[in-house]
Design an enzyme around this catalytic site. Sequence first.
Site, mmCIF file in Angstrom:
data_model
loop_
_atom_site.group_PDB
_atom_site.id
_atom_site.type_symbol
_atom_site.label_atom_id
_atom_site.label_comp_id
_atom_site.label_asym_id
_atom_site.label_seq_id
_atom_site.Cartn_x
_atom_site.Cartn_y
_atom_site.Cartn_z
ATOM 1 N N SER A 1 40.531 61.888 -13.454
ATOM 2 C CA SER A 1 41.652 60.953 -13.740
ATOM 3 C C SER A 1 41.270 59.730 -14.080
ATOM 4 O O SER A 1 42.473 58.981 -14.447
ATOM 5 C CB SER A 1 42.585 61.134 -12.512
ATOM 6 O OG SER A 1 42.703 62.524 -11.955
ATOM 7 N N THR B 1 46.189 58.977 -10.765
ATOM 8 C CA THR B 1 45.799 57.328 -11.144
ATOM 9 C C THR B 1 45.412 56.661 -9.848
ATOM 10 O O THR B 1 46.070 57.028 -8.793
ATOM 11 C CB THR B 1 47.333 56.721 -11.505
ATOM 12 O OG1 THR B 1 47.725 57.380 -12.756
ATOM 13 C CG2 THR B 1 47.110 55.273 -11.411
ATOM 14 N N THR C 1 43.750 54.604 -14.970
ATOM 15 C CA THR C 1 43.919 55.916 -15.033
ATOM 16 C C THR C 1 43.423 56.598 -16.621
ATOM 17 O O THR C 1 43.334 55.483 -17.522
ATOM 18 C CB THR C 1 45.389 56.459 -15.035
ATOM 19 O OG1 THR C 1 45.552 57.841 -15.064
ATOM 20 C CG2 THR C 1 46.370 55.894 -15.979
ATOM 21 N N ARG D 1 48.856 58.156 -26.694
ATOM 22 C CA ARG D 1 49.941 58.070 -25.739
ATOM 23 C C ARG D 1 49.664 57.004 -24.676
ATOM 24 O O ARG D 1 48.457 56.838 -24.274
ATOM 25 C CB ARG D 1 50.070 59.760 -25.200
ATOM 26 C CG ARG D 1 50.959 59.820 -23.792
ATOM 27 C CD ARG D 1 50.332 59.460 -22.797
ATOM 28 N NE ARG D 1 51.379 59.924 -21.558
ATOM 29 C CZ ARG D 1 50.898 59.757 -20.211
ATOM 30 N NH1 ARG D 1 49.720 59.057 -19.964
ATOM 31 N NH2 ARG D 1 51.895 59.755 -19.368
ATOM 32 N N VAL D 2 50.429 56.244 -24.185
ATOM 33 C CA VAL D 2 50.612 55.380 -23.142
ATOM 34 C C VAL D 2 51.177 55.664 -22.047
ATOM 35 O O VAL D 2 52.436 56.055 -22.225
ATOM 36 C CB VAL D 2 50.783 53.997 -23.686
ATOM 37 C CG1 VAL D 2 50.672 52.909 -22.406
ATOM 38 C CG2 VAL D 2 49.602 53.627 -24.754
ATOM 39 N N GLY D 3 50.876 55.804 -20.818
ATOM 40 C CA GLY D 3 51.700 56.281 -19.691
ATOM 41 C C GLY D 3 52.292 55.019 -18.832
ATOM 42 O O GLY D 3 52.557 53.980 -19.628
ATOM 43 N N ASP D 4 52.497 55.259 -17.669
ATOM 44 C CA ASP D 4 53.207 54.156 -16.951
ATOM 45 C C ASP D 4 52.293 53.055 -16.360
ATOM 46 O O ASP D 4 52.740 51.883 -16.258
ATOM 47 C CB ASP D 4 54.027 54.653 -16.001
ATOM 48 C CG ASP D 4 53.096 55.441 -15.010
ATOM 49 O OD1 ASP D 4 52.415 56.493 -15.336
ATOM 50 O OD2 ASP D 4 53.129 55.342 -13.595
ATOM 51 N N THR E 1 51.908 57.147 -9.333
ATOM 52 C CA THR E 1 51.122 58.111 -9.832
ATOM 53 C C THR E 1 51.890 59.478 -9.944
ATOM 54 O O THR E 1 52.880 59.675 -9.275
ATOM 55 C CB THR E 1 49.980 58.489 -8.794
ATOM 56 O OG1 THR E 1 49.093 59.326 -9.791
ATOM 57 C CG2 THR E 1 49.993 59.112 -7.541
ATOM 58 N N GLY E 2 51.667 60.082 -11.194
ATOM 59 C CA GLY E 2 52.554 61.279 -11.465
ATOM 60 C C GLY E 2 52.669 61.108 -12.961
ATOM 61 O O GLY E 2 52.116 60.513 -13.904
ATOM 62 N N GLY F 1 53.836 60.033 -16.164
ATOM 63 C CA GLY F 1 54.147 58.571 -16.425
ATOM 64 C C GLY F 1 55.439 58.522 -17.470
ATOM 65 O O GLY F 1 56.342 57.609 -17.047
HETATM 66 N N1 ASP Z 1 50.867 58.221 -14.241
HETATM 67 C C1 ASP Z 1 49.576 58.771 -15.161
HETATM 68 C C2 ASP Z 1 49.949 58.790 -16.475
HETATM 69 O O1 ASP Z 1 51.173 59.519 -16.699
HETATM 70 C C3 ASP Z 1 49.086 59.875 -14.550
HETATM 71 C C4 ASP Z 1 49.083 60.238 -13.168
HETATM 72 O O2 ASP Z 1 49.112 59.383 -12.174
HETATM 73 O O3 ASP Z 1 49.445 61.212 -12.636
HETATM 74 O O4 ASP Z 1 49.087 58.478 -17.289
#
Ligand code: ASP
Length: 332
Positions: free
Chosen positions: A83, A181, A199, A209-212, A232-233, A235
């Site tokens: 990850s 993350t 992450t 793609r960009v996450g949170d 984490t999760g 995004g």
């Molecule tokens: N939050 C991260 C993302 O969406 C992934 C994760 O933490 O599970 O990129």
Amino acid sequence: MPLSRRRFMRETALAAGGLALAGTTRAEKDIPMSTDRPLFVSTWAFGKDANEQSLRIAEQGGSVLDAVERGIHVAEADASNASVGLGGIPNARGVVQLDACIMDGEGQRAGSVAAIEGILHPISVARRVMDETKHVMLAGEGARQFALEQGFASVDLLTEERRKAWEEWREKQGAADNHDTIALLGLDGEGRLAGGCSTSGWGYKLPGRVGDSPIIGSGLYVDGGVGAAGATGLGENVMRYCASFLVVEYMRQGLHPEEACVETIRRIVALDPRPVEELHLNFVALDKQGRFGAAGTNEGFQYAVTYPGYSEVLTGVGVGTGEIGPEGGNRR
Ligand code: ASP
């Protein structure tokens, strides 16, 4: 040093200027907090090794910011961690694209990189953005060029194991993917707060793609006068709610970090059309007093807490009734 919940509630109410704060999570229990410093809190069981490195750096005289950065290096360099950094799951085209950010509670400084390729330690590139430029965030090829100019080496981040898994995924698109993350928060003996996160994002994501995680206020937020929070999760479900900022705002209102995480989830659940079990949200939080906590939309979210003489993996409060992924990580 644990405090009783009753004492915590009394102290919290006093700190909040008499705000009526109902206990929103577990009834009688020891409230997670420590008076020992430095103190590090991070996401997932793999955060424990990172925290321990942070503690070593701090004990060798590094600042809390150095400690956060160098702790995150441990997860970024671990090829077995799917990850983060090296060995992270690639995007749909088989390219590892990384997101990271760092924030200093002193002066509300921040740096961030998004969708950066071929650099082992994006957290350190984020720190350079913060320390060496007038900007907060660099993305894609620009971020990579900046890193190379700053002396970072170009590295192939796709391991053989992940390449094979990606090829299999291409054969049967839609198979389960994974993502996590490392978000790591630190507090030193002078009350200085810092945080960072890193992450490889949503496995097999669309390129670009960009996450949170690199978005200040979404995947991470530090308010030097209040506390720090990280996520984490999924995004996409974090950034629509500026969720880490929201956790910190609840702490500012006087909530214990654990309750701030729970309230953030409750607020998102109340607004979002999806059921709680499908949101895949987890938060860690740490306040300036050394209180800490975590919560997730499912049961079983693990987080790591480390301070001198103590380093453990704890389980956050589960707001929904679902179970976290079978390997302990996020799963869509
Ligand atoms: N939050 C991260 C993302 O969406 C992934 C994760 O933490 O599970 O990129």
